[in-house]
Design a protein around this motif. Structure first.
Motif, short mmCIF file in Angstrom:
data_model
loop_
_atom_site.label_atom_id
_atom_site.label_comp_id
_atom_site.label_asym_id
_atom_site.label_seq_id
_atom_site.Cartn_x
_atom_site.Cartn_y
_atom_site.Cartn_z
N UNK A 1 0.76 -1.25 -0.21
CA UNK A 1 -0.51 0.26 0.48
C UNK A 1 1.58 1.28 -0.02
N UNK A 2 0.40 2.66 -0.99
CA UNK A 2 1.37 3.71 -0.61
C UNK A 2 0.62 4.33 0.29
N UNK A 3 -0.14 3.29 1.57
CA UNK A 3 -1.86 4.66 2.18
C UNK A 3 -0.75 4.98 3.62
N UNK A 4 -0.06 5.60 3.67
CA UNK A 4 0.72 5.56 5.57
C UNK A 4 0.17 5.62 6.57
N UNK A 5 0.28 4.00 6.97
CA UNK A 5 -0.72 3.37 8.09
C UNK A 5 0.29 3.70 9.72
N UNK A 6 0.88 4.67 9.80
CA UNK A 6 2.06 5.17 10.40
C UNK A 6 1.05 6.02 11.71
N UNK A 7 0.06 6.16 11.11
CA UNK A 7 -1.30 7.11 11.70
C UNK A 7 -1.85 6.06 13.24
N UNK A 8 -1.85 4.83 12.32
CA UNK A 8 -2.73 3.56 13.60
C UNK A 8 -1.73 2.85 14.50
N UNK A 9 -0.80 3.42 14.39
CA UNK A 9 0.59 2.85 15.46
C UNK A 9 0.05 2.80 16.87
N UNK A 10 -0.24 4.18 17.10
CA UNK A 10 -0.55 4.51 18.19
C UNK A 10 -2.36 4.38 18.85
N UNK A 11 -2.67 4.30 18.39
CA UNK A 11 -4.62 3.77 18.08
C UNK A 11 -4.09 2.30 19.20
N UNK A 12 -3.49 1.39 17.59
CA UNK A 12 -3.51 0.30 18.19
C UNK A 12 -3.27 -0.31 19.12
N UNK A 13 -1.13 0.10 19.57
CA UNK A 13 -0.71 -0.09 20.62
C UNK A 13 -2.56 0.30 22.28
N UNK A 14 -2.51 1.30 21.88
CA UNK A 14 -3.67 1.58 23.07
C UNK A 14 -4.87 0.78 23.05
N UNK A 15 -5.08 0.08 21.45
CA UNK A 15 -6.15 -1.10 22.38
C UNK A 15 -5.58 -2.21 22.13
N UNK A 16 -4.02 -2.96 22.38
CA UNK A 16 -3.99 -3.97 23.05
C UNK A 16 -3.84 -3.85 24.11
N UNK A 17 -3.69 -2.11 25.29
CA UNK A 17 -2.91 -2.38 26.75
C UNK A 17 -4.92 -1.89 26.40
N UNK A 18 -5.78 -1.98 26.44
CA UNK A 18 -6.91 -2.06 26.33
C UNK A 18 -7.80 -3.48 26.85
N UNK A 19 -6.84 -4.09 25.49
CA UNK A 19 -7.48 -5.71 25.75
C UNK A 19 -6.87 -6.63 26.72
#
Length: 248
Positions: free
Chosen positions: A149-167
């Motif tokens: 993908x050419x889309x920058x996924x770096x913005x997802x990082x903090x959200x996903x890590x917070x999701x893991x902590x929540x899990x």
């Protein structure tokens, strides 16, 4: 003005331009080959680790030892040991040699195999196999998306890590509440979060190659990258097993 149309001038200019383009193309080809080799090494390590864990989990469960060992204090030690290794590898990567990190990765995969043996005590072999292949297909597709993908996924990082902590927090709470509704919610969100992490981590590993290529950290980056993708795969598998697994 006498030589403006001298054919030798045109040939020299064209030759220089073609040579420059050829050098750039050659460098790009070499760079792409290096990137492919780097990512292939990561996938090979990751797949070998998953295979090792699966074989150990199956053999440990079939031997009958898992039923007795994993229900006692030693079982908790086995379950928590992989987490300790992950933290040591993550925070001590600069201090450890590449060989040490490789040994730690294989030790981690072995302990994860012992820990995962419990799934063979709970679910049928057929449903485990079906979930494994479903996870493999999803992982391959998501990782390919992250790679291409050419889309920058770096913005997802903090959200996903917070999701893991929540899990993690929700899972600990549910150990006491034993709520089926919360368990299904955690499982559903777990599949989504680790699916996103698979694409995100793949893109980050691809970008990381640009920074580590040609350095002594390149070998370490392969092992650490394999560890990241291994965790994405195994967690997605375990959460998906909550939906697809059939109990014995």
């Amino acid at each position: 003005m006498a030589n403006w149309n001298d054919p030798r001038t045109g040939r020299n200019g064209l030759g220089a331009s073609s040579g420059l383009r050829g050098d750039v193309a050659g460098q790009a080809t070499t760079f792409d080959a290096g990137l492919r080799r780097h990512m292939l090494s990561i996938y090979n390590y990751m797949a070998s680790g998953v295979l090792l864990s699966g074989v150990i989990a199956l053999l440990f469960a079939r031997s009958g030892m898992a039923a007795s060992v994993m229900t006692g204090g030693l079982g908790w030690l086995i379950i928590l040991s992989p987490l300790a290794i992950v933290m040591a590898m993550s925070f001590g990567a600069n201090r450890f040699s590449t060989g040490t990190l490789q040994a730690m990765f294989w030790g981690f995969a072995t302990l994860m195999g012992l820990s995962l043996s419990t799934v063979f005590l709970v679910y049928t072999g057929g449903s485990i196999a079906a979930t494994f292949f479903a996870t493999s297909g999803a992982f391959a597709g998501l990782s390919l998306f992250g790679y291409t993908t050419k889309k920058d996924l770096s913005g997802m990082g903090s959200f996903l890590i917070m999701g893991v902590v929540g899990l993690i927090i929700a899972s600990v709470i549910n150990m006491f509440l034993q709520s089926p509704g919360l368990m299904w919610a955690v499982s559903f969100l777990g599949v989504l979060i680790f699916a996103g992490l698979t694409a995100y981590d793949t893109q980050m590993l691809k970008r990381q190659y640009y920074a580590v290529r040609g350095t002594e950290f390149a070998g370490k980056a392969i092992v650490l990258g394999a560890l990241s993708l291994y965790l994405d795969f195994i967690n997605m598998f375990q959460f998906l097993l909550m939906f697809m697994g059939q109990r014995d």
